[in-house]
Scaffold this active site. Structure first.
Site, PDB file in Angstrom:
ATOM      1  N   VAL A  42      -8.605  -7.584   0.093  1.00  0.00           N
ATOM      2  CA  VAL A  42      -7.770  -7.694  -1.099  1.00  0.00           C
ATOM      3  C   VAL A  42      -6.864  -6.481  -1.251  1.00  0.00           C
ATOM      4  CG1 VAL A  42      -9.445  -6.587  -2.634  1.00  0.00           C
ATOM      5  CG2 VAL A  42      -7.870  -8.297  -3.562  1.00  0.00           C
ATOM      6  N   LYS A  43      -7.224  -5.356  -0.640  1.00  0.00           N
ATOM      7  CA  LYS A  43      -6.486  -4.114  -0.810  1.00  0.00           C
ATOM      8  C   LYS A  43      -5.091  -4.146  -0.173  1.00  0.00           C
ATOM      9  CE  LYS A  43      -9.863  -1.819  -2.881  1.00  0.00           C
ATOM     10  NZ  LYS A  43      -9.761  -1.326  -4.267  1.00  0.00           N
ATOM     11  N   ASP A  44      -4.847  -5.098   0.719  1.00  0.00           N
ATOM     12  CA  ASP A  44      -3.501  -5.213   1.296  1.00  0.00           C
ATOM     13  C   ASP A  44      -2.454  -5.409   0.213  1.00  0.00           C
ATOM     14  OD1 ASP A  44      -4.716  -5.063   3.724  1.00  0.00           O
ATOM     15  OD2 ASP A  44      -4.215  -7.087   4.382  1.00  0.00           O
TER      16      ASP A  44
END
Length: 451
Positions: A42-44
């Site tokens: 999700v950090k992308d």
């Protein structure tokens, strides 16, 4: 039609209904599977957003260096951005993060500095302090600071929230996020509550983090802080990305429960998830009394299980921490009525060996010279040798004995011990805490697996 770069694949991740792993819950549970992003987390989303905002504001200039403290996933998103935009990367991380994460960051061209976990955030050795110091010392650098950089939560307000709303056709009643920086839960929660103020937003925390007590009392209690193993969630301070008005409840989950649940999701759903996904779904089970039949719960699965193959997906790692309850050779031995070891001296005759086999109804006997195990006798091996040469029955055991049995500790997992059994080797010797030895045969393993 093709894409211009890997960065254009970020977002629009699938929503998948959970089935077997959510038995016992009263409602529908959907997983927002974020490992479909190119950096597998999700950090992308927020990584590229923070870079784009920094570029727009003139904080990140051509040829610059991106510096950040990361548990791994944010670093991967930043590294993907750096590769495609021509920046360098220096990341600090903690020694509790998986080796796989560090190796991937290096593979993406980043310099990685590993810092101790068990220090205060203000300690000069902490990965927060080291990353800030590097930013001050490195010319033409940009310190990302995902914890207080509000572009973090903006990414989820603009992307994750709208995607979840559309994918559930506005039917979502609960959002569940295992939280660390606060960006995902705050940004997504804010968007969803603007669509429907009744949507419940639950933040899942880890024991050893102070976030839950802070949410409930407003007190920053450092006594709540102690080392924990779960990666990517919980904090020992309150990042500015948190806006508690958009969160309805905080729930803490243990390292053990999170690890076991992650493995359960992977095994029962075929969705190979990371540690924090286990925390998130375990949190739902702990709060199931707050759910109703018609609720639609969306759980964010943050990252991919490949980053934890040396940890939660490694049986030995799990057993060392008491997270995995497995049968050991001790279970086999303690279930017997008689644990006395039957052994034979190398100078005894083959006939005596055969008589021992008949008397005790056994097929395998270790050969012991004093206190040393020097060989073994098996029924099948004797049969073959005596059939070929009947005179051997009058020889000493030393003339016909086979290789000694492997000796292993009593706490060895049954499955691992069974790998030592082969056509040539029908038994193993097990050493207990008192130095006594016990024999475990092929039949013992077959019997244990059948139970």
């Amino acid at each position: 039609m093709w894409l211009n770069s890997i960065l254009e694949t970020i977002g629009n991740t699938p929503m998948i209904e959970l089935n077997k792993s959510v038995k016992g819950l009263p409602c529908k549970v959907l997983a927002k599977v974020e490992y479909f992003n190119p950096g597998n987390s999700v950090k992308d989303r927020m990584a590229i957003k923070m870079v784009e905002v920094a570029e727009k504001e003139g904080l990140l200039k051509p040829g610059g260096t991106i510096i950040e403290g990361t548990s791994g996933n944010t670093g991967m998103g930043l590294a993907l951005a750096a590769i495609n935009k021509g920046y360098k990367c220096i990341f600090t991380t903690t020694d509790k993060q998986s080796k796989e994460k560090v190796d991937i960051l290096k593979a993406l061209g980043a310099e990685v500095i590993v810092c101790p976990t068990n220090v205060e955030p203000e300690d000069p050795q902490s990965y927060y302090s080291v990353s800030r110091r590097l930013a001050q010392q490195t010319p033409n650098s940009f310190y990302v600071n995902q914890y207080d950089n509000l572009a973090n939560r903006l990414a989820h307000y603009e992307q994750t929230g709208p995607e979840i709303w559309e994918q559930t056709e506005g039917k979502i009643t609960h959002l569940v996020v295992a939280s660390g920086t606060g960006g995902t839960v705050t940004g997504t929660g804010k968007y969803l509550k603007e669509k429907n103020k009744d949507i419940q937003v639950w933040a899942i925390d880890s024991y050893g983090s102070l976030l839950t007590k802070y949410y409930r009392t407003g007190e920053l209690d450092t006594k709540e802080v102690y080392p924990y193993i779960t990666e990517g969630i919980g904090e020992d301070f309150v990042p500015q990305n948190f806006d508690m008005q958009y969160i309805d409840y905080f729930e803490q989950v243990t390292d053990k429960d999170a690890a076991i649940m992650a493995r359960k999701i992977t095994k029962e759903e075929g969705i190979f998830v990371g540690y924090s996904a286990g925390s998130a779904l375990q949190g739902v089970f702990q709060l199931k009394d707050k759910l109703k039949k018609d609720d639609v719960v969306v759980v964010v699965f943050h990252d991919h299980g490949s980053r934890y193959v040396g940890k939660i997906y490694n049986d030995e790692w799990m057993m060392e921490r008491g997270f995995l309850e497995v049968k050991t050779l001790k279970d086999i031995i303690s279930g017997r009525k008689d644990n006395k070891l039957i052994a034979i001296d190398p100078d005894q005759s083959v006939v005596e060996a055969v008589e021992l086999m008949k008397k005790f109804d056994i097929e395998n006997i270790p050969v012991k010279n004093g206190e040393e195990f020097i060989g073994s006798i098996s029924e099948s091996g004797l049969f073959q040798k005596i059939f070929a040469n009947p005179e051997l029955k009058n020889e000493k055991v030393s003339a016909v004995m086979e290789n000694p049995y492997p000796i292993v500790p009593i706490e060895t997992p049954i499955e691992k011990g069974s790998h030592l059994i082969s056509r040539e080797n029908g038994a193993i010797l097990v050493s207990d805490e008192l130095g006594n030895h016990h024999i475990v045969t092929k039949f013992d393993f077959i019997h244990s697996f059948a139970q």
